[in-house]
Design a protein around this motif. Structure first.
Motif, PDB file in Angstrom:
ATOM      1  N   ARG A 190       0.838  -1.202   0.000  1.00  0.00           N
ATOM      2  CA  ARG A 190       0.000   0.000   0.000  1.00  0.00           C
ATOM      3  C   ARG A 190       0.869   1.246   0.000  1.00  0.00           C
ATOM      4  O   ARG A 190       1.819   1.359   0.766  1.00  0.00           O
ATOM      5  N   THR A 191       0.545   2.201  -0.879  1.00  0.00           N
ATOM      6  CA  THR A 191       1.158   3.522  -0.832  1.00  0.00           C
ATOM      7  C   THR A 191       0.039   4.551  -0.905  1.00  0.00           C
ATOM      8  O   THR A 191      -1.125   4.210  -1.117  1.00  0.00           O
ATOM      9  N   GLU A 192       0.388   5.801  -0.756  1.00  0.00           N
ATOM     10  CA  GLU A 192      -0.639   6.839  -0.775  1.00  0.00           C
ATOM     11  C   GLU A 192      -1.233   7.046  -2.162  1.00  0.00           C
ATOM     12  O   GLU A 192      -2.383   7.485  -2.288  1.00  0.00           O
ATOM     13  N   LYS A 193      -0.484   6.714  -3.216  1.00  0.00           N
ATOM     14  CA  LYS A 193      -0.951   6.969  -4.575  1.00  0.00           C
ATOM     15  C   LYS A 193      -1.459   5.726  -5.297  1.00  0.00           C
ATOM     16  O   LYS A 193      -2.270   5.828  -6.220  1.00  0.00           O
ATOM     17  N   ALA A 194      -0.975   4.553  -4.906  1.00  0.00           N
ATOM     18  CA  ALA A 194      -1.363   3.330  -5.606  1.00  0.00           C
ATOM     19  C   ALA A 194      -1.085   2.128  -4.713  1.00  0.00           C
ATOM     20  O   ALA A 194      -0.262   2.189  -3.796  1.00  0.00           O
ATOM     21  N   ASN A 195      -1.780   1.035  -4.999  1.00  0.00           N
ATOM     22  CA  ASN A 195      -1.513  -0.238  -4.355  1.00  0.00           C
ATOM     23  C   ASN A 195      -0.884  -1.172  -5.376  1.00  0.00           C
ATOM     24  O   ASN A 195      -1.363  -1.280  -6.509  1.00  0.00           O
ATOM     25  N   ALA A 196       0.190  -1.818  -4.989  1.00  0.00           N
ATOM     26  CA  ALA A 196       0.869  -2.768  -5.865  1.00  0.00           C
ATOM     27  C   ALA A 196       0.474  -4.174  -5.453  1.00  0.00           C
ATOM     28  O   ALA A 196       0.738  -4.597  -4.323  1.00  0.00           O
ATOM     29  N   TRP A 197      -0.184  -4.887  -6.361  1.00  0.00           N
ATOM     30  CA  TRP A 197      -0.626  -6.259  -6.115  1.00  0.00           C
ATOM     31  C   TRP A 197       0.276  -7.232  -6.862  1.00  0.00           C
ATOM     32  O   TRP A 197       0.615  -7.000  -8.025  1.00  0.00           O
ATOM     33  N   PHE A 198       0.642  -8.316  -6.182  1.00  0.00           N
ATOM     34  CA  PHE A 198       1.498  -9.344  -6.771  1.00  0.00           C
ATOM     35  C   PHE A 198       0.854 -10.710  -6.561  1.00  0.00           C
ATOM     36  O   PHE A 198       0.465 -11.038  -5.437  1.00  0.00           O
ATOM     37  N   VAL A 199       0.761 -11.484  -7.613  1.00  0.00           N
ATOM     38  CA  VAL A 199       0.382 -12.891  -7.500  1.00  0.00           C
ATOM     39  C   VAL A 199       1.552 -13.732  -7.977  1.00  0.00           C
ATOM     40  O   VAL A 199       2.021 -13.580  -9.100  1.00  0.00           O
ATOM     41  N   VAL A 200       2.027 -14.598  -7.096  1.00  0.00           N
ATOM     42  CA  VAL A 200       3.164 -15.467  -7.403  1.00  0.00           C
ATOM     43  C   VAL A 200       2.647 -16.903  -7.409  1.00  0.00           C
ATOM     44  O   VAL A 200       2.147 -17.393  -6.402  1.00  0.00           O
ATOM     45  N   GLN A 201       2.767 -17.567  -8.563  1.00  0.00           N
ATOM     46  CA  GLN A 201       2.273 -18.929  -8.722  1.00  0.00           C
ATOM     47  C   GLN A 201       3.424 -19.826  -9.154  1.00  0.00           C
ATOM     48  O   GLN A 201       4.210 -19.452 -10.024  1.00  0.00           O
ATOM     49  N   SER A 202       3.508 -20.999  -8.554  1.00  0.00           N
ATOM     50  CA  SER A 202       4.580 -21.921  -8.934  1.00  0.00           C
ATOM     51  C   SER A 202       4.049 -23.340  -9.030  1.00  0.00           C
ATOM     52  O   SER A 202       3.156 -23.745  -8.286  1.00  0.00           O
ATOM     53  N   SER A 203       4.620 -24.083  -9.996  1.00  0.00           N
ATOM     54  CA  SER A 203       4.418 -25.520 -10.093  1.00  0.00           C
ATOM     55  C   SER A 203       5.795 -26.169 -10.007  1.00  0.00           C
ATOM     56  O   SER A 203       6.774 -25.525  -9.628  1.00  0.00           O
ATOM     57  N   THR A 204       5.889 -27.415 -10.374  1.00  0.00           N
ATOM     58  CA  THR A 204       7.165 -28.116 -10.276  1.00  0.00           C
ATOM     59  C   THR A 204       8.248 -27.466 -11.141  1.00  0.00           C
ATOM     60  O   THR A 204       9.408 -27.381 -10.744  1.00  0.00           O
ATOM     61  N   TYR A 205       7.846 -26.967 -12.332  1.00  0.00           N
ATOM     62  CA  TYR A 205       8.832 -26.496 -13.295  1.00  0.00           C
ATOM     63  C   TYR A 205       8.737 -25.008 -13.629  1.00  0.00           C
ATOM     64  O   TYR A 205       9.655 -24.469 -14.251  1.00  0.00           O
ATOM     65  N   THR A 206       7.645 -24.349 -13.260  1.00  0.00           N
ATOM     66  CA  THR A 206       7.359 -23.030 -13.802  1.00  0.00           C
ATOM     67  C   THR A 206       6.906 -22.069 -12.718  1.00  0.00           C
ATOM     68  O   THR A 206       6.247 -22.464 -11.752  1.00  0.00           O
ATOM     69  N   VAL A 207       7.237 -20.798 -12.897  1.00  0.00           N
ATOM     70  CA  VAL A 207       6.740 -19.727 -12.032  1.00  0.00           C
ATOM     71  C   VAL A 207       6.082 -18.666 -12.905  1.00  0.00           C
ATOM     72  O   VAL A 207       6.607 -18.316 -13.975  1.00  0.00           O
ATOM     73  N   ILE A 208       4.924 -18.194 -12.465  1.00  0.00           N
ATOM     74  CA  ILE A 208       4.251 -17.058 -13.094  1.00  0.00           C
ATOM     75  C   ILE A 208       4.090 -15.974 -12.043  1.00  0.00           C
ATOM     76  O   ILE A 208       3.640 -16.245 -10.929  1.00  0.00           O
ATOM     77  N   VAL A 209       4.464 -14.767 -12.384  1.00  0.00           N
ATOM     78  CA  VAL A 209       4.326 -13.636 -11.470  1.00  0.00           C
ATOM     79  C   VAL A 209       3.537 -12.547 -12.189  1.00  0.00           C
ATOM     80  O   VAL A 209       3.903 -12.112 -13.272  1.00  0.00           O
ATOM     81  N   THR A 210       2.444 -12.125 -11.577  1.00  0.00           N
ATOM     82  CA  THR A 210       1.637 -11.058 -12.155  1.00  0.00           C
ATOM     83  C   THR A 210       1.619  -9.880 -11.201  1.00  0.00           C
ATOM     84  O   THR A 210       1.413 -10.048 -10.004  1.00  0.00           O
ATOM     85  N   THR A 211       1.834  -8.691 -11.746  1.00  0.00           N
ATOM     86  CA  THR A 211       1.804  -7.479 -10.947  1.00  0.00           C
ATOM     87  C   THR A 211       0.761  -6.530 -11.496  1.00  0.00           C
ATOM     88  O   THR A 211       0.683  -6.346 -12.706  1.00  0.00           O
ATOM     89  N   VAL A 212      -0.012  -5.928 -10.603  1.00  0.00           N
ATOM     90  CA  VAL A 212      -0.948  -4.880 -10.978  1.00  0.00           C
ATOM     91  C   VAL A 212      -0.678  -3.648 -10.097  1.00  0.00           C
ATOM     92  O   VAL A 212      -0.615  -3.762  -8.880  1.00  0.00           O
ATOM     93  N   GLU A 213      -0.497  -2.508 -10.756  1.00  0.00           N
ATOM     94  CA  GLU A 213      -0.378  -1.240 -10.056  1.00  0.00           C
ATOM     95  C   GLU A 213      -1.744  -0.550 -10.108  1.00  0.00           C
ATOM     96  O   GLU A 213      -2.153  -0.056 -11.150  1.00  0.00           O
ATOM     97  N   ALA A 214      -2.450  -0.571  -8.985  1.00  0.00           N
ATOM     98  CA  ALA A 214      -3.821  -0.060  -8.935  1.00  0.00           C
ATOM     99  C   ALA A 214      -3.829   1.328  -8.304  1.00  0.00           C
ATOM    100  O   ALA A 214      -3.564   1.477  -7.103  1.00  0.00           O
ATOM    101  N   PRO A 215      -4.116   2.354  -9.079  1.00  0.00           N
ATOM    102  CA  PRO A 215      -4.105   3.721  -8.520  1.00  0.00           C
ATOM    103  C   PRO A 215      -5.212   3.915  -7.504  1.00  0.00           C
ATOM    104  O   PRO A 215      -6.278   3.300  -7.585  1.00  0.00           O
ATOM    105  N   ILE A 216      -4.939   4.790  -6.536  1.00  0.00           N
ATOM    106  CA  ILE A 216      -5.936   5.125  -5.527  1.00  0.00           C
ATOM    107  C   ILE A 216      -6.920   6.136  -6.127  1.00  0.00           C
ATOM    108  O   ILE A 216      -6.515   7.157  -6.694  1.00  0.00           O
ATOM    109  N   GLU A 217      -8.207   5.834  -6.008  1.00  0.00           N
ATOM    110  CA  GLU A 217      -9.209   6.758  -6.514  1.00  0.00           C
ATOM    111  C   GLU A 217      -9.191   8.047  -5.705  1.00  0.00           C
ATOM    112  O   GLU A 217      -9.147   7.997  -4.468  1.00  0.00           O
ATOM    113  N   PRO A 218      -9.233   9.217  -6.352  1.00  0.00           N
ATOM    114  CA  PRO A 218      -9.192  10.497  -5.605  1.00  0.00           C
ATOM    115  C   PRO A 218     -10.477  10.692  -4.797  1.00  0.00           C
ATOM    116  O   PRO A 218     -11.501  10.137  -5.088  1.00  0.00           O
TER     117      PRO A 218
END
Length: 218
Positions: A190-218
């Protein structure tokens, strides 16, 4: 969300016309979906009363330092360049995650990365790379449920939120996968201007990382 071992190949580079984005990503279908209610969708099955409490984003402390440039966390140094793939970039997209014990859809600038786990490294080591860097930014892990451990609960919530989409759980990575080796972690900074969301997914062989920068509504 398919976490099968990816083919070896070059880095996928985004078009110059697109805004650079980050964490969750080329063989994965679009995350676009109907927006839930602002409070999110409660998980409907066997969650305990404590885990089923509504997720309160405001209860997470603000980060004490400014975030670095998007997507905030770099690739693990042990992952060779030919194994790094940026699967999706968008200046505005949405992602549905487990927050607390409910489903929550967040939207903003998005990037999804995928890579093969290097020989001699483990899925745990790769997840720890992201966990440690995200926590150093002031991030907190927020998912109380695991798709592989809370199958009935998560499945019921996904079906309630996306009743017309029989493939929603797979599309969102909220399904049991890889014979119990699949791991799913959600973090937010959490920051004052935006929230940074991270989803980290892993299996035996692979990793997927998704990031979303969600701005704070004024």
């Amino acid at each position: 969300m398919n976490l099968d071992r990816p083919r070896r190949g070059p880095v996928h580079r985004a078009s110059s016309t697109m805004v650079a984005c980050w964490l969750l990503v080329a063989t994965v279908p679009s995350l676009a979906s109907p927006a839930p209610s602002p409070a999110g969708a409660p998980l409907l099955a066997a969650a305990s009363s404590s885990s089923a409490a509504a997720f309160d984003l405001a209860a997470i402390p603000l980060a004490q330092s400014p975030l670095p440039a998007f997507p905030f966390v770099d690739w693990p140094a042990s992952v060779p360049a030919e194994e790094r793939s940026v699967e999706r970039e968008a200046s505005l997209d949405e992602m549905t995650v487990i927050a607390g014990a409910q489903l929550l859809t967040v939207e903003g600038r998005l990037e999804r990365r995928r890579f093969s786990i290097p020989d001699g490294k483990s899925p745990l080591e790769m997840r720890r790379h992201y966990r440690d860097h995200i926590k150093a930014l002031g991030g907190v892990q927020v998912n109380r449920l695991q798709p592989i451990n809370d199958v009935a609960t998560v499945t019921a919530a996904v079906q309630a939120l996306f009743p017309a989409d029989a493939n929603a759980a797979v599309r969102l990575g909220l399904h049991s996968y890889d014979e119990g080796q699949y791991q799913y972690e959600v973090y937010v900074v959490r920051t004052e201007k935006a929230n940074a969301w991270f989803v980290v997914q892993s299996s035996t062989y692979t990793v997927i990382v998704t990031t979303v920068e969600a701005p704070i509504e004024p």
